[in-house]
Design a protein around this motif. Structure first.
Motif, mmCIF file in Angstrom:
data_model
loop_
_atom_site.group_PDB
_atom_site.id
_atom_site.type_symbol
_atom_site.label_atom_id
_atom_site.label_comp_id
_atom_site.label_asym_id
_atom_site.label_seq_id
_atom_site.Cartn_x
_atom_site.Cartn_y
_atom_site.Cartn_z
ATOM 1 N N MET A 178 0.817 -1.213 0.000
ATOM 2 C CA MET A 178 0.000 0.000 0.000
ATOM 3 C C MET A 178 0.850 1.262 0.000
ATOM 4 O O MET A 178 0.416 2.314 -0.487
ATOM 5 N N GLY A 179 2.065 1.174 0.547
ATOM 6 C CA GLY A 179 2.956 2.328 0.590
ATOM 7 C C GLY A 179 3.859 2.462 -0.614
ATOM 8 O O GLY A 179 4.634 3.418 -0.709
ATOM 9 N N ASN A 180 3.781 1.517 -1.541
ATOM 10 C CA ASN A 180 4.565 1.565 -2.778
ATOM 11 C C ASN A 180 3.613 1.978 -3.895
ATOM 12 O O ASN A 180 2.766 1.192 -4.319
ATOM 13 N N GLN A 181 3.744 3.198 -4.376
ATOM 14 C CA GLN A 181 2.744 3.742 -5.288
ATOM 15 C C GLN A 181 2.536 2.913 -6.567
ATOM 16 O O GLN A 181 1.395 2.694 -6.981
ATOM 17 N N PRO A 182 3.596 2.431 -7.227
ATOM 18 C CA PRO A 182 3.365 1.586 -8.410
ATOM 19 C C PRO A 182 2.577 0.316 -8.077
ATOM 20 O O PRO A 182 1.635 -0.043 -8.796
ATOM 21 N N LEU A 183 2.941 -0.378 -6.989
ATOM 22 C CA LEU A 183 2.239 -1.605 -6.617
ATOM 23 C C LEU A 183 0.808 -1.303 -6.194
ATOM 24 O O LEU A 183 -0.125 -2.040 -6.554
ATOM 25 N N ARG A 184 0.638 -0.257 -5.431
ATOM 26 C CA ARG A 184 -0.708 0.111 -4.982
ATOM 27 C C ARG A 184 -1.622 0.379 -6.180
ATOM 28 O O ARG A 184 -2.780 -0.056 -6.206
ATOM 29 N N LYS A 185 -1.109 1.087 -7.174
ATOM 30 C CA LYS A 185 -1.938 1.424 -8.326
ATOM 31 C C LYS A 185 -2.357 0.174 -9.091
ATOM 32 O O LYS A 185 -3.499 0.080 -9.553
ATOM 33 N N VAL A 186 -1.464 -0.810 -9.201
ATOM 34 C CA VAL A 186 -1.827 -2.051 -9.882
ATOM 35 C C VAL A 186 -2.911 -2.784 -9.105
ATOM 36 O O VAL A 186 -3.904 -3.247 -9.682
ATOM 37 N N PHE A 187 -2.762 -2.891 -7.804
ATOM 38 C CA PHE A 187 -3.768 -3.579 -6.993
ATOM 39 C C PHE A 187 -5.099 -2.835 -7.022
ATOM 40 O O PHE A 187 -6.166 -3.456 -7.112
ATOM 41 N N GLU A 188 -5.050 -1.518 -6.945
ATOM 42 C CA GLU A 188 -6.295 -0.751 -7.028
ATOM 43 C C GLU A 188 -7.004 -1.025 -8.346
ATOM 44 O O GLU A 188 -8.231 -1.209 -8.376
ATOM 45 N N GLY A 189 -6.237 -1.063 -9.437
ATOM 46 C CA GLY A 189 -6.836 -1.340 -10.733
ATOM 47 C C GLY A 189 -7.355 -2.759 -10.837
ATOM 48 O O GLY A 189 -8.485 -3.000 -11.288
ATOM 49 N N ALA A 190 -6.545 -3.726 -10.418
ATOM 50 C CA ALA A 190 -6.927 -5.139 -10.526
ATOM 51 C C ALA A 190 -8.143 -5.465 -9.672
ATOM 52 O O ALA A 190 -8.948 -6.340 -10.032
ATOM 53 N N LEU A 191 -8.295 -4.768 -8.542
ATOM 54 C CA LEU A 191 -9.411 -5.043 -7.627
ATOM 55 C C LEU A 191 -10.580 -4.088 -7.839
ATOM 56 O O LEU A 191 -11.589 -4.180 -7.129
ATOM 57 N N GLY A 192 -10.451 -3.170 -8.795
ATOM 58 C CA GLY A 192 -11.533 -2.236 -9.074
ATOM 59 C C GLY A 192 -11.792 -1.257 -7.946
ATOM 60 O O GLY A 192 -12.936 -0.863 -7.696
ATOM 61 N N LEU A 193 -10.735 -0.831 -7.259
ATOM 62 C CA LEU A 193 -10.875 0.080 -6.121
ATOM 63 C C LEU A 193 -10.668 1.529 -6.556
ATOM 64 O O LEU A 193 -9.829 1.812 -7.410
ATOM 65 N N PRO A 194 -11.394 2.458 -5.960
ATOM 66 C CA PRO A 194 -11.234 3.872 -6.318
ATOM 67 C C PRO A 194 -9.977 4.471 -5.713
ATOM 68 O O PRO A 194 -9.531 4.051 -4.640
ATOM 69 N N ARG A 195 -9.399 5.462 -6.378
ATOM 70 C CA ARG A 195 -8.215 6.131 -5.837
ATOM 71 C C ARG A 195 -8.536 6.844 -4.525
ATOM 72 O O ARG A 195 -7.661 7.041 -3.686
ATOM 73 N N ALA A 196 -9.823 7.213 -4.355
ATOM 74 C CA ALA A 196 -10.232 7.903 -3.127
ATOM 75 C C ALA A 196 -10.119 7.009 -1.901
ATOM 76 O O ALA A 196 -10.238 7.494 -0.758
ATOM 77 N N LEU A 197 -9.856 5.728 -2.105
ATOM 78 C CA LEU A 197 -9.661 4.811 -0.985
ATOM 79 C C LEU A 197 -8.574 5.314 -0.037
ATOM 80 O O LEU A 197 -8.636 5.099 1.172
ATOM 81 N N GLY A 198 -7.579 5.983 -0.581
ATOM 82 C CA GLY A 198 -6.465 6.468 0.209
ATOM 83 C C GLY A 198 -6.850 7.502 1.248
ATOM 84 O O GLY A 198 -6.041 7.829 2.124
ATOM 85 N N GLN A 199 -8.067 8.026 1.182
ATOM 86 C CA GLN A 199 -8.510 9.022 2.147
ATOM 87 C C GLN A 199 -9.045 8.377 3.432
ATOM 88 O O GLN A 199 -9.263 9.059 4.427
ATOM 89 N N LEU A 200 -9.253 7.054 3.389
ATOM 90 C CA LEU A 200 -9.767 6.356 4.564
ATOM 91 C C LEU A 200 -8.651 6.093 5.568
ATOM 92 O O LEU A 200 -7.466 6.185 5.250
ATOM 93 N N ASP A 201 -9.037 5.734 6.775
ATOM 94 C CA ASP A 201 -8.085 5.311 7.793
ATOM 95 C C ASP A 201 -7.260 4.145 7.252
ATOM 96 O O ASP A 201 -7.787 3.274 6.550
ATOM 97 N N ILE A 202 -5.975 4.108 7.583
ATOM 98 C CA ILE A 202 -5.069 3.121 6.996
ATOM 99 C C ILE A 202 -5.498 1.683 7.315
ATOM 100 O O ILE A 202 -5.370 0.782 6.487
ATOM 101 N N ASP A 203 -6.048 1.462 8.509
ATOM 102 C CA ASP A 203 -6.493 0.111 8.861
ATOM 103 C C ASP A 203 -7.744 -0.287 8.082
ATOM 104 O O ASP A 203 -7.918 -1.467 7.734
ATOM 105 N N GLN A 204 -8.596 0.676 7.770
ATOM 106 C CA GLN A 204 -9.750 0.401 6.924
ATOM 107 C C GLN A 204 -9.299 0.038 5.512
ATOM 108 O O GLN A 204 -9.836 -0.893 4.894
ATOM 109 N N GLN A 205 -8.316 0.774 5.020
ATOM 110 C CA GLN A 205 -7.779 0.463 3.693
ATOM 111 C C GLN A 205 -7.239 -0.960 3.648
ATOM 112 O O GLN A 205 -7.471 -1.700 2.687
#
Length: 269
Positions: A178-205
């Protein structure tokens, strides 16, 4: 850098071509004169570096050091990089430990200027280790100049197995992803997650990432997700989602629907 990778098509077609030709393209890439000059200089000089100040003072060495961790854009932030490297990661209040981007922690750990036994620049094989990372990162940069989605897929293919094999808790591995931006972006895309997810509490993410990964790929264990078979499915899902987004943006709704329906579920494989 003058080397330009050969890419055919986009999305999965381009990925499959890159996978089949990657070894030969990497070999040609590593023969480029500029890359040879930089890495030869690094191999010759790095064992003379014993402090963060020494490294930051030599721009040629610093270029390779930062490039090996995907941080080449920070080369002019000398005060920041010097402080980051000098403090290392041993102390809980070290600068690297306060940053969300895991690449900074990896850089500070990688050089180890805070180690009681001395910096890792004095360890046998250190130059070869950093040069190998630099080669991989710079090849990805070259690919990304033509297709950024492929760059991110290559980054995942290289980095996720390293994280998955690390002997740390699974949640800690996820925090690294989650703290590695390239890896995070791939997982967000593969899982269909919105970029706004990053605004949530880290444990919720964390829980959302794990739940979605388990539903999509059958496990939230990163040692499982980093296996060759599952990693391939993650990359395929990410690239297909990117194609869906591009098709939707261009008004090709039917193409987007067809691509979306082609996304495989773990329990159908």
């Amino acid at each position: 850098m003058s080397f330009q990778p050969i890419l055919v098509g986009t999305g999965l077609l381009a990925w499959q071509f890159l996978q089949s030709t990657g070894a030969s393209q990497r070999a040609n890439f590593e023969k480029s004169p500029e890359l040879i000059r930089d890495t030869s200089y690094f191999a010759e000089k790095i064992d003379q570096i014993t402090s963060a100040e020494d490294l930051v003072a030599d721009r040629r060495l610093l270029r390779v050091a930062l490039g090996a961790f995907g941080l080449q854009d920070d080369i002019d932030s000398k005060f920041f990089i010097r402080k980051l490297l000098a403090e290392g990661t041993s102390a809980s209040d070290a600068l690297a430990n306060k940053l969300a981007d895991e690449r900074y922690k990896a850089l500070a750990r990688g050089f180890g200027f805070d180690r009681a036994e001395g910096p890792r620049t004095q360890v046998e094989g250190f130059a070869e280790e950093i040069i190998a990372k630099f080669h991989a990162q710079q090849f990805e940069v070259a690919v990304g100049e033509q297709d950024d989605a492929l760059r991110l897929a290559l980054s995942l293919q290289r980095s996720l197995p390293e994280i998955g094999a690390t002997e740390i808790a699974n949640d800690t591995k996820w925090f690294r992803v989650m703290g590695n931006q390239p890896l995070r972006k791939v997982f967000e895309g593969a899982l269909g997650l919105p970029r706004a997810l990053g605004q949530l509490d880290i444990d919720q993410q964390l829980e959302i990432f794990k739940d979605k990964a388990a539903a999509r790929f059958g496990s939230d264990d990163l040692s499982v997700l980093s296996s060759e078979k599952t990693l391939t499915r993650i990359v395929q899902s990410y690239l297909l989602q990117e194609q869906v987004a591009a098709s939707t943006a261009s008004g090709n709704g039917q193409i987007a629907l067809t691509l979306l329906q082609s996304l495989p579920r773990w329990d159908s494989l």
